[in-house]
Enzyme design. Structure first.
Site, PDB file in Angstrom:
ATOM      1  N   ASP A 186       0.843  -1.202   0.000  1.00 21.96           N
ATOM      2  CA  ASP A 186       0.000   0.000   0.000  1.00 21.96           C
ATOM      3  C   ASP A 186       0.868   1.238   0.000  1.00 21.96           C
ATOM      4  OD1 ASP A 186      -2.176  -1.667   0.207  1.00 21.96           O
ATOM      5  OD2 ASP A 186      -2.336  -1.457   2.386  1.00 21.96           O
TER       6      ASP A 186
HETATM    7  N1  URA Z   1      -1.213  -5.851   4.037  1.00 23.74           N
HETATM    8  C1  URA Z   1      -1.716  -4.599   4.011  1.00 23.74           C
HETATM    9  O1  URA Z   1      -2.738  -4.334   4.619  1.00 23.74           O
HETATM   10  N2  URA Z   1      -1.045  -3.661   3.328  1.00 23.74           N
HETATM   11  C2  URA Z   1       0.114  -3.901   2.684  1.00 23.74           C
HETATM   12  O2  URA Z   1       0.699  -2.991   2.072  1.00 23.74           O
HETATM   13  C3  URA Z   1       0.622  -5.212   2.714  1.00 23.74           C
HETATM   14  C4  URA Z   1      -0.056  -6.168   3.400  1.00 23.74           C
END
Ligand code: URA
Length: 248
Positions: free
Chosen positions: A112
């Site tokens: 993310d």
């Molecule tokens: N899980 C999440 O919630 N975000 C990420 O970036 C990776 C794993």
């Protein structure tokens, strides 16, 4: 259409770096010193475009092409999107050094925008299949800072395979270990998952009563985020790192 592909229209310095002859500055020295030849002729042009079948040699020894070796390792900083699409955030591809760019470069899975840590990029489809195919169940480890209070049996629920929002089947069993609270008063935990559902860690923590405030990935399979790879740095993965990933 890509302007070049490995070994076909690829700049000479790029070819040498990709095939393990050293970092850019070193490869430029090698070319400058006349130690590199193309089809037996000394070549002093860093960006000589290689035609298919041209033989590159260093000190007279042919440098074999290994097109499946092009995997980059990155310490993703917070704030960049793992996407090619037009967004309201800068893209991870914007920080790939010019010399390592390739039209088909893709991130291996996604983090993310507000997640930091270990990220791989490649244009090698075979590597993608070998390393991140869901059936490989590569464990990925995240350091989590969360607000709120998690349910008392959070670790047991994660280990049993828990339900998260947006999915109608349980997650694969995961590991959740609690750490002490950090200096900002956030709870700290380590979460290891072996699949890649959308926002999986955030949704797991939400389902357990918390809210993720900080998320950082520091391990994929047997590969740790190298301690000397600063946030925002990207380089070609080493042979030892490939082995740690189980890629060879
Ligand atoms: N899980 C999440 O919630 N975000 C990420 O970036 C990776 C794993």
């Amino acid at each position: 259409m890509p302007r070049w592909s490995p070994g076909n229209g690829e700049p000479l310095d790029r070819y040498l770096t990709r095939n393990g002859c050293g970092a850019w500055a070193w490869v430029h020295h090698l070319i400058h010193w006349g130690r590199v030849s193309v089809n037996g002729e000394r070549c002093h042009r860093y960006h000589h475009r290689l035609a298919p079948g041209e033989v590159v040699a260093l000190d007279g020894v042919p440098v074999a092409d290994t097109p499946d070796r092009c995997v980059l390792i990155c310490h993703k900083p917070v704030g960049l999107a793992c996407s090619h699409g037009a967004q309201d955030a800068p893209l991870i591809y914007d920080i790939v050094p010019e010399a390592l760019r390739h039209p088909n470069l893709e991130t291996v899975g996604r983090l993310d925008r507000n997640t930091s840590g270990l990220l791989l990029l490649t244009f090698d489809g075979k590597f993608l299949q070998r390393v991140v195919a869901p059936e490989r169940k590569q464990p990925k480890r995240y350091r989590v800072g969360y607000s709120g209070t998690l349910v008392a049996d959070a670790s047991e629920r994660a280990a049993a395979g828990m339900m998260i929002d947006g999915y109608d089947t349980p997650c694969r069993p995961a590991e959740l270990l609690f750490k002490t609270t950090d200096s900002n008063g956030l709870g700290r935990a380590t979460v290891v998952i072996s699949e890649g559902r959308h926002h999986q860690v955030k949704r797991m923590i939400a389902a357990l009563g918390g809210h993720v405030e900080r998320l950082h990935r520091d391990r994929i399979g047997g590969l740790d985020l190298p301690s000397d790879l600063e946030p925002g740095n990207i380089r070609i993965i080493s042979a030892g790192e490939r082995v740690a990933l189980g890629a060879d």
